[in-house]
Motif scaffolding. Sequence first.
Motif, mmCIF file in Angstrom:
data_model
loop_
_atom_site.group_PDB
_atom_site.id
_atom_site.type_symbol
_atom_site.label_atom_id
_atom_site.label_comp_id
_atom_site.label_asym_id
_atom_site.label_seq_id
_atom_site.Cartn_x
_atom_site.Cartn_y
_atom_site.Cartn_z
ATOM 1 N N ILE A 59 0.840 -1.200 0.000
ATOM 2 C CA ILE A 59 0.000 0.000 0.000
ATOM 3 C C ILE A 59 0.872 1.247 0.000
ATOM 4 C CG2 ILE A 59 -0.228 0.286 2.500
ATOM 5 C CD1 ILE A 59 -3.011 0.725 -0.169
ATOM 6 N N GLY A 60 2.088 1.140 0.533
ATOM 7 C CA GLY A 60 3.028 2.257 0.451
ATOM 8 C C GLY A 60 3.406 2.565 -0.977
ATOM 9 N N ALA A 61 3.421 1.532 -1.842
ATOM 10 C CA ALA A 61 3.687 1.747 -3.265
ATOM 11 C C ALA A 61 2.536 2.500 -3.914
ATOM 12 C CB ALA A 61 3.913 0.409 -3.960
ATOM 13 N N VAL A 62 1.308 2.176 -3.523
ATOM 14 C CA VAL A 62 0.136 2.874 -4.055
ATOM 15 C C VAL A 62 0.175 4.345 -3.649
ATOM 16 C CG1 VAL A 62 -2.382 3.030 -3.990
ATOM 17 C CG2 VAL A 62 -1.271 0.785 -4.104
ATOM 18 N N ASN A 63 0.408 4.614 -2.360
ATOM 19 C CA ASN A 63 0.491 6.004 -1.911
ATOM 20 C C ASN A 63 1.645 6.734 -2.603
ATOM 21 O OD1 ASN A 63 -1.711 6.047 -0.121
ATOM 22 N ND2 ASN A 63 -0.497 5.223 1.559
ATOM 23 N N SER A 64 2.757 6.031 -2.824
ATOM 24 C CA SER A 64 3.897 6.643 -3.516
ATOM 25 C C SER A 64 3.515 7.051 -4.927
ATOM 26 C CB SER A 64 5.075 5.656 -3.561
ATOM 27 O OG SER A 64 5.577 5.393 -2.272
ATOM 28 N N ALA A 65 2.774 6.185 -5.615
ATOM 29 C CA ALA A 65 2.352 6.499 -6.989
ATOM 30 C C ALA A 65 1.410 7.695 -7.010
ATOM 31 C CB ALA A 65 1.688 5.279 -7.616
ATOM 32 N N ILE A 171 5.430 10.319 -13.478
ATOM 33 C CA ILE A 171 6.348 9.464 -12.723
ATOM 34 C C ILE A 171 7.600 9.178 -13.541
ATOM 35 C CG2 ILE A 171 6.678 7.131 -11.805
ATOM 36 C CD1 ILE A 171 3.876 7.181 -10.751
ATOM 37 N N ASN A 172 7.432 8.872 -14.798
ATOM 38 C CA ASN A 172 8.569 8.455 -15.620
ATOM 39 C C ASN A 172 9.431 9.611 -16.114
ATOM 40 O OD1 ASN A 172 8.259 5.505 -15.752
ATOM 41 N ND2 ASN A 172 6.313 5.954 -16.745
ATOM 42 N N PHE A 173 8.850 10.791 -16.231
ATOM 43 C CA PHE A 173 9.615 11.905 -16.790
ATOM 44 C C PHE A 173 9.673 13.115 -15.866
ATOM 45 C CE2 PHE A 173 7.714 9.558 -20.396
ATOM 46 C CZ PHE A 173 8.883 9.061 -20.948
ATOM 47 N N GLY A 174 9.119 12.980 -14.665
ATOM 48 C CA GLY A 174 9.155 14.081 -13.719
ATOM 49 C C GLY A 174 10.464 14.140 -12.965
ATOM 50 N N ARG A 177 12.179 11.051 -7.897
ATOM 51 C CA ARG A 177 12.547 9.652 -8.052
ATOM 52 C C ARG A 177 11.478 8.789 -7.394
ATOM 53 N NH1 ARG A 177 18.462 6.766 -6.880
ATOM 54 N NH2 ARG A 177 17.825 4.677 -7.555
ATOM 55 N N PHE A 178 11.235 7.626 -7.988
ATOM 56 C CA PHE A 178 10.138 6.752 -7.558
ATOM 57 C C PHE A 178 10.622 5.305 -7.560
ATOM 58 C CE2 PHE A 178 6.717 3.881 -8.833
ATOM 59 C CZ PHE A 178 5.700 4.184 -7.923
ATOM 60 N N SER A 179 10.385 4.597 -6.451
ATOM 61 C CA SER A 179 10.812 3.202 -6.339
ATOM 62 C C SER A 179 9.760 2.393 -5.610
ATOM 63 C CB SER A 179 12.128 3.092 -5.555
ATOM 64 O OG SER A 179 13.108 3.977 -6.024
ATOM 65 N N VAL A 180 9.477 1.176 -6.109
ATOM 66 C CA VAL A 180 8.584 0.252 -5.407
ATOM 67 C C VAL A 180 9.217 -1.138 -5.429
ATOM 68 C CG1 VAL A 180 6.468 1.533 -5.859
ATOM 69 C CG2 VAL A 180 7.234 -0.146 -7.519
ATOM 70 N N ALA A 191 13.129 -7.388 -5.774
ATOM 71 C CA ALA A 191 13.370 -6.532 -6.929
ATOM 72 C C ALA A 191 12.769 -5.163 -6.675
ATOM 73 C CB ALA A 191 12.760 -7.138 -8.189
ATOM 74 N N TYR A 192 13.497 -4.120 -7.073
ATOM 75 C CA TYR A 192 12.953 -2.772 -7.018
ATOM 76 C C TYR A 192 12.721 -2.271 -8.428
ATOM 77 C CZ TYR A 192 12.960 -1.552 -2.105
ATOM 78 O OH TYR A 192 12.644 -1.476 -0.772
ATOM 79 N N PHE A 193 11.528 -1.723 -8.650
ATOM 80 C CA PHE A 193 11.213 -1.050 -9.899
ATOM 81 C C PHE A 193 11.402 0.445 -9.644
ATOM 82 C CE2 PHE A 193 8.434 -4.876 -9.875
ATOM 83 C CZ PHE A 193 9.096 -5.567 -10.883
ATOM 84 N N ASP A 194 12.298 1.045 -10.405
ATOM 85 C CA ASP A 194 12.734 2.409 -10.144
ATOM 86 C C ASP A 194 12.651 3.210 -11.442
ATOM 87 O OD1 ASP A 194 14.714 4.676 -9.793
ATOM 88 O OD2 ASP A 194 14.927 3.746 -7.824
ATOM 89 N N ASN A 195 12.137 4.435 -11.374
ATOM 90 C CA ASN A 195 11.976 5.206 -12.607
ATOM 91 C C ASN A 195 13.291 5.690 -13.199
ATOM 92 O OD1 ASN A 195 12.506 7.220 -10.744
ATOM 93 N ND2 ASN A 195 10.763 8.502 -11.303
ATOM 94 N N THR A 196 14.424 5.424 -12.515
ATOM 95 C CA THR A 196 15.721 5.719 -13.126
ATOM 96 C C THR A 196 16.177 4.585 -14.035
ATOM 97 O OG1 THR A 196 16.972 4.757 -11.277
ATOM 98 C CG2 THR A 196 16.412 7.106 -11.136
ATOM 99 N N THR A 197 15.543 3.418 -13.911
ATOM 100 C CA THR A 197 15.948 2.263 -14.725
ATOM 101 C C THR A 197 14.777 1.595 -15.440
ATOM 102 O OG1 THR A 197 15.774 0.843 -12.759
ATOM 103 C CG2 THR A 197 17.956 1.746 -13.278
#
Length: 397
Positions: A59-65, A171-174, A177-180, A191-197
């Motif tokens: 749920i922290g990933a949802v709030n992060s998004a 998220i992708n171009f702002g 930084r975003f990681s879940v 595994a971490y999904f990160d908008n830098t990669t």
Amino acid sequence: MAGKRLSAKSGVGTSARPAFERIALLLQGGGALGAYQAGVYEALAEADLHPDWVAGISIGAVNSALIAGNPPEGRVAALRAFWEAITAPPVGLPSLMSAWLGAMAPHDDYGHGLVNHARAFASLMGGAPGFFTPRSIPPFFSAPGTVEASSFYDVSPLKATLESLVDFDRINFGEMRFSVGAVNVRSGNFAYFDNTTDVIRAEHVMASGSLPPGFPATTIDGEEYWDGGLVSNTPLQWVLESIPRADTLAFQVDLWSAEGEMPSDLTGLELRQKDIRFSSRTRAATDQFKRAQRLRRALLHLLAMVQPEELERAGPETKLLIEEADEKVYNIVHLIYRAKNYEGSSKDYEFSRLTMEEHWAAGYRDAVETLSHPEVLERPQTLDGVATFDLADNAPD
């Protein structure tokens, strides 16, 4: 929100950005308890403490998004829209039973606990609007190998909700930084999904919260993923150990308290087990990081005694040590939800509107109280360059 509002700005006065290279917001998993994180963020936003990096599990990933996928002026509204949508009162017999019990139960911790359990039962039977719905056929009667056979709930409503409330292009171009985090089902690796990669989609957020057997695994690029909380329910280490390191003001928002009393019955035992498992030993990880930073700073001071030409001739082992040395500083601010006495082991799936408002208000209140201490925003002067804080007076009633 109902009730008296507090002012984060009046208690802090953060007209200037704190003297840190980045502000990080780290959000644990915890289902319905996640409204606490929304309240914390509202107070941070009012204090102009906008994160450069937001990372979450489940749920922290949802709030992060919801935070990273909206402009600063729209983030609290997006969080509010999500939490009000998924806590809309359900219809049907479970809802009627919950309402009847709420009217008849005594107004004490015991009665409140009965009402909360009834509301949680309503969520189990009816799901949460815009989040998950029960499958029409139980998994025991579905064909092996199908998604219906591996989960009790359909989470396609969550995908639609995320895509309506989150701007994934942002998220992708702002700039944030975003990681879940999620767990690869086949390998068992985190595994971490990160908008830098990675190019982040709704599926990456859903993968972080795919907790079996309630929810099905989420497929990403041919691999199946489960809830990151199965391995680690906090992104603290991922953020603190990232390279290159940076002076960091980190707000670690936990939904489970590692500290607690010895349970006196089986119900309490289940609750205490959940708290220990999903708190993910945040304090232990912080202590370990403090020791590592102390060694890095000591190493930097030692290297300063070596002649530059000698360092240029250094072998690979010495160069590895040189890369590890730094004097970065970190403030780690813990905001921990400590459940009330009437909340039981169903607290993470009790999706009633009233309880959501209680969680949100608790997060807002704890953040305001924490930010009223100016030392939280000041660079640490400790030997290891790390300061930790847990200042909210949020012990259970």
